[in-house]
Write a protein that holds these residues in place. Structure first.
Motif, PDB file in Angstrom:
ATOM      1  N   LEU A 144       9.521  -1.462  -4.480  1.00  0.00           N
ATOM      2  CA  LEU A 144       8.590  -0.587  -4.451  1.00  0.00           C
ATOM      3  C   LEU A 144       8.828  -0.179  -3.065  1.00  0.00           C
ATOM      4  O   LEU A 144       9.347  -0.829  -2.103  1.00  0.00           O
ATOM      5  CB  LEU A 144       7.102  -1.450  -4.370  1.00  0.00           C
ATOM      6  CG  LEU A 144       6.694  -2.380  -5.559  1.00  0.00           C
ATOM      7  CD1 LEU A 144       5.549  -2.906  -5.420  1.00  0.00           C
ATOM      8  CD2 LEU A 144       7.128  -1.685  -6.795  1.00  0.00           C
ATOM      9  N   THR A 145       9.025   1.224  -3.084  1.00  0.00           N
ATOM     10  CA  THR A 145       9.011   2.160  -1.822  1.00  0.00           C
ATOM     11  C   THR A 145       7.740   2.703  -1.477  1.00  0.00           C
ATOM     12  O   THR A 145       7.397   3.586  -2.107  1.00  0.00           O
ATOM     13  CB  THR A 145      10.194   3.015  -2.040  1.00  0.00           C
ATOM     14  OG1 THR A 145      11.379   2.474  -2.586  1.00  0.00           O
ATOM     15  CG2 THR A 145      10.546   4.034  -0.668  1.00  0.00           C
ATOM     16  N   SER A 146       7.522   2.676  -0.200  1.00  0.00           N
ATOM     17  CA  SER A 146       6.268   3.125   0.219  1.00  0.00           C
ATOM     18  C   SER A 146       6.491   4.715   0.498  1.00  0.00           C
ATOM     19  O   SER A 146       7.449   5.163   0.730  1.00  0.00           O
ATOM     20  CB  SER A 146       5.803   2.483   1.658  1.00  0.00           C
ATOM     21  OG  SER A 146       6.466   3.014   2.896  1.00  0.00           O
ATOM     22  N   ARG A 166       9.256   4.027   6.434  1.00  0.00           N
ATOM     23  CA  ARG A 166       9.038   3.494   5.263  1.00  0.00           C
ATOM     24  C   ARG A 166       9.296   2.030   4.960  1.00  0.00           C
ATOM     25  O   ARG A 166       9.982   1.534   5.785  1.00  0.00           O
ATOM     26  CB  ARG A 166       9.791   4.361   4.387  1.00  0.00           C
ATOM     27  CG  ARG A 166       9.512   5.868   4.052  1.00  0.00           C
ATOM     28  CD  ARG A 166      10.492   6.483   3.093  1.00  0.00           C
ATOM     29  NE  ARG A 166      10.562   8.103   2.862  1.00  0.00           N
ATOM     30  CZ  ARG A 166       9.380   8.683   2.096  1.00  0.00           C
ATOM     31  NH1 ARG A 166       8.940   7.871   1.192  1.00  0.00           N
ATOM     32  NH2 ARG A 166       9.590   9.900   2.000  1.00  0.00           N
ATOM     33  N   THR A 167       8.672   1.487   3.852  1.00  0.00           N
ATOM     34  CA  THR A 167       8.912   0.304   3.644  1.00  0.00           C
ATOM     35  C   THR A 167       9.205  -0.073   2.243  1.00  0.00           C
ATOM     36  O   THR A 167       9.019   0.626   1.350  1.00  0.00           O
ATOM     37  CB  THR A 167       7.394  -0.637   3.862  1.00  0.00           C
ATOM     38  OG1 THR A 167       7.027  -0.430   5.271  1.00  0.00           O
ATOM     39  CG2 THR A 167       7.610  -2.178   3.613  1.00  0.00           C
ATOM     40  N   LEU A 168      10.143  -0.964   2.165  1.00  0.00           N
ATOM     41  CA  LEU A 168      10.828  -1.472   0.853  1.00  0.00           C
ATOM     42  C   LEU A 168      10.127  -3.044   0.768  1.00  0.00           C
ATOM     43  O   LEU A 168      10.490  -3.714   1.400  1.00  0.00           O
ATOM     44  CB  LEU A 168      12.036  -1.412   1.061  1.00  0.00           C
ATOM     45  CG  LEU A 168      12.845  -1.879  -0.702  1.00  0.00           C
ATOM     46  CD1 LEU A 168      12.611  -0.784  -1.624  1.00  0.00           C
ATOM     47  CD2 LEU A 168      14.392  -1.809  -0.365  1.00  0.00           C
ATOM     48  N   SER A 213       0.854  -1.207  -0.053  1.00  0.00           N
ATOM     49  CA  SER A 213      -0.020  -0.033  -0.108  1.00  0.00           C
ATOM     50  C   SER A 213       0.939   1.116  -0.078  1.00  0.00           C
ATOM     51  O   SER A 213       2.204   1.039   0.366  1.00  0.00           O
ATOM     52  CB  SER A 213      -0.928  -0.057   1.202  1.00  0.00           C
ATOM     53  OG  SER A 213      -0.236   0.092   2.445  1.00  0.00           O
ATOM     54  N   THR A 214       0.168   2.250  -0.375  1.00  0.00           N
ATOM     55  CA  THR A 214       0.775   3.651  -0.571  1.00  0.00           C
ATOM     56  C   THR A 214       2.260   3.733  -0.843  1.00  0.00           C
ATOM     57  O   THR A 214       3.444   4.190  -0.454  1.00  0.00           O
ATOM     58  CB  THR A 214       0.934   4.119   1.076  1.00  0.00           C
ATOM     59  OG1 THR A 214       2.017   3.371   1.807  1.00  0.00           O
ATOM     60  CG2 THR A 214      -0.335   4.444   1.758  1.00  0.00           C
ATOM     61  N   VAL A 215       2.353   3.074  -2.189  1.00  0.00           N
ATOM     62  CA  VAL A 215       3.823   3.132  -3.126  1.00  0.00           C
ATOM     63  C   VAL A 215       4.010   4.437  -3.605  1.00  0.00           C
ATOM     64  O   VAL A 215       3.183   5.050  -4.120  1.00  0.00           O
ATOM     65  CB  VAL A 215       3.613   2.142  -4.205  1.00  0.00           C
ATOM     66  CG1 VAL A 215       4.800   2.256  -4.893  1.00  0.00           C
ATOM     67  CG2 VAL A 215       3.437   0.784  -3.716  1.00  0.00           C
ATOM     68  N   PRO A 254      -1.908   7.016  -9.880  1.00  0.00           N
ATOM     69  CA  PRO A 254      -1.142   5.907 -10.349  1.00  0.00           C
ATOM     70  C   PRO A 254       0.347   6.271 -10.171  1.00  0.00           C
ATOM     71  O   PRO A 254       0.795   7.264  -9.693  1.00  0.00           O
ATOM     72  CB  PRO A 254      -1.337   5.881 -11.978  1.00  0.00           C
ATOM     73  CG  PRO A 254      -1.868   7.223 -12.090  1.00  0.00           C
ATOM     74  CD  PRO A 254      -2.673   7.688 -10.889  1.00  0.00           C
ATOM     75  N   VAL A 255       1.441   5.087  -9.995  1.00  0.00           N
ATOM     76  CA  VAL A 255       2.597   5.269  -9.962  1.00  0.00           C
ATOM     77  C   VAL A 255       3.546   4.739 -11.258  1.00  0.00           C
ATOM     78  O   VAL A 255       3.196   3.666 -11.647  1.00  0.00           O
ATOM     79  CB  VAL A 255       3.074   4.663  -8.815  1.00  0.00           C
ATOM     80  CG1 VAL A 255       4.729   4.673  -8.572  1.00  0.00           C
ATOM     81  CG2 VAL A 255       2.591   5.285  -7.602  1.00  0.00           C
TER      82      VAL A 255
END
Length: 419
Positions: free
Chosen positions: A163-165, A172-174, A147-149, A411-412
């Protein structure tokens, strides 16, 4: 005469130990007794069951040997860390392998879950819409648990995606998304900041009072190095193996030669922002220069504490730091001072030329295709394509709505891996 043996009294009529041959014969006899007609069967159910059991046994044996080999190699070489770096509680977790466990049978190559009724037209680059990843090859993958990328980067050699949040209360999450359809894996959690190299092979992050750098290989972070960092200093990118470190506020930038040095370099307080790296290794950045001093573009040398090699103050730039450099190093798409994007020819930097208007202002990450077009998402969530040959010919970029985007979502665009 003794009483017959049953489930409550007495002992078993035969030993509890049964050999594989006896079990196989008993299984075949059981299937044979259930056959009502004497004609031969078209298939051998007992043989099929036995063969399946043998295959499962072989898979489990091979899996155990493979895991043992990996564990032995990691312990012997000492290049991988399992668990959090020492220093404080709640530090990021480096995960080796799949934290959800493995299955002896592979998952389908494409998610079988219900996809959105409408997806985006095949983009030039991969695109994340909601919880789905659409590739430019026409595939789609469900990003379970992600989520929240904020940023996404392809890994080279078809090695998946990183993917980095966005920043959250927990940091932050990777995630690493494998290329074979398996669920995403968490590589880092709770980091203060995360930076991924443009080639997808290195990752840097901030945790507590230290910054870390590691190689990213097949969903693992290997050969981790670390250095003490002042409060608020965070990694923002790479120039080769050198990590670019932003000081808090407008405190400038410094570099960290992570493979060879255990301390950060000297701060260059004139550097305001960095946008990317050219193939010649020079960093494209924004510096405070001129008389009177104002934001200017510059090519910076990471081997000399980001000292300017060439400077141009003609384009009037915003100071938000949004922008990126094309893969060939010629073009910079950046925000100008008048709330619009500018396209700057870096080969002409310092020759008196200014940037050309290039459509809506940048509101997030810019990514460049191998064909030389820049993609970004505007304030309304539409996809903007900037082609330098069209901009230099006087044409303005246009926005294209992306199907399947939920209200309030964005979108990312996934950055392609660079050499």
């Amino acid at each position: 005469m003794s009483a017959p043996c049953d489930n409550q009294t007495g002992g078993p009529e035969r030993p509890s130990f049964v050999t594989d041959d006896e079990l196989e014969r008993a299984l075949r006899d059981a299937f044979a007794r259930r056959v009502a007609t004497p004609r031969p069967l078209a298939a051998d159910p007992a043989g099929l069951a036995v063969r399946r059991a043998r295959r499962v046994g072989r898979r489990r044996t091979l899996t155990g040997l493979a895991l043992a080999g990996v564990a032995t190699a990691l312990v012997t070489t000492g290049v991988a860390q399992l668990g959090a770096p020492a220093g404080r509680d709640g530090t990021p977790i480096v995960v080796l392998g799949d934290p959800r466990g493995s299955s002896p049978s592979p998952l389908p190559a494409e998610s079988t879950a219900a996809a959105p009724a409408a997806g985006p037209v095949r983009p030039e680059l991969d695109l994340i819409v909601g919880s789905w990843l659409y590739t430019n090859g026409g595939e789609r993958w469900e990003l379970t648990g992600v989520s929240t990328v904020e940023r996404a980067q392809r890994v080279p050699d078809r090695g998946g995606w990183l993917l980095t949040s966005a920043v959250t209360a927990a940091g932050r999450t990777l995630w690493w998304v494998p290329p074979n359809g398996r669920p995403p894996q968490v590589l880092l959690a709770g980091a203060d900041a995360i930076a991924v190299a443009a080639d997808g092979r290195r990752v840097a992050w901030r945790d507590g009072g230290e910054v870390f750098a590691a190689g990213a290989v097949a969903g693992q972070l290997l050969a981790t190095t670390r250095a003490a960092a002042p409060a608020g200093a965070v990694p923002v990118g790479f120039a080769g193996d050198t990590v670019l470190i932003r000081q808090p506020g407008r405190g400038g930038f410094r570099v960290w030669h992570s493979p060879t040095e255990d301390r950060l370099g000297t701060v260059n307080r004139d550097v305001l922002n960095v946008y990317g790296v050219r193939p010649d290794g020079l960093v494209v950045g924004q510096v405070s220069a001129g008389t009177p001093r104002r934001p200017c573009l510059a090519l910076l040398d990471p081997a000399r504490e980001l000292a300017p090699v060439r400077t141009g103050c003609d384009p009037e730039l915003a100071t938000d730091g949004r922008g990126d450099v094309s893969a060939d190093g010629r073009w910079l798409l950046v925000n100008g001072a008048r709330n619009a994007a500018l396209l700057v020819d870096l080969d002409a930097l310092g020759s008196g030329g200014s940037g050309q208007s290039a459509g809506p202002a940048l509101t997030g990450v810019v990514t460049w295709t191998r064909a030389g077009a820049a993609l970004h998402v505007d304030a309304a969530g539409a996809l903007v394509r900037v082609r330098p040959e069209e901009v230099t010919a006087g044409e303005q970029p246009f926005s294209s709505p992306v199907d399947g985007v939920a209200p309030g979502d964005r979108p990312v665009v996934v950055a392609d891996s660079r050499p």
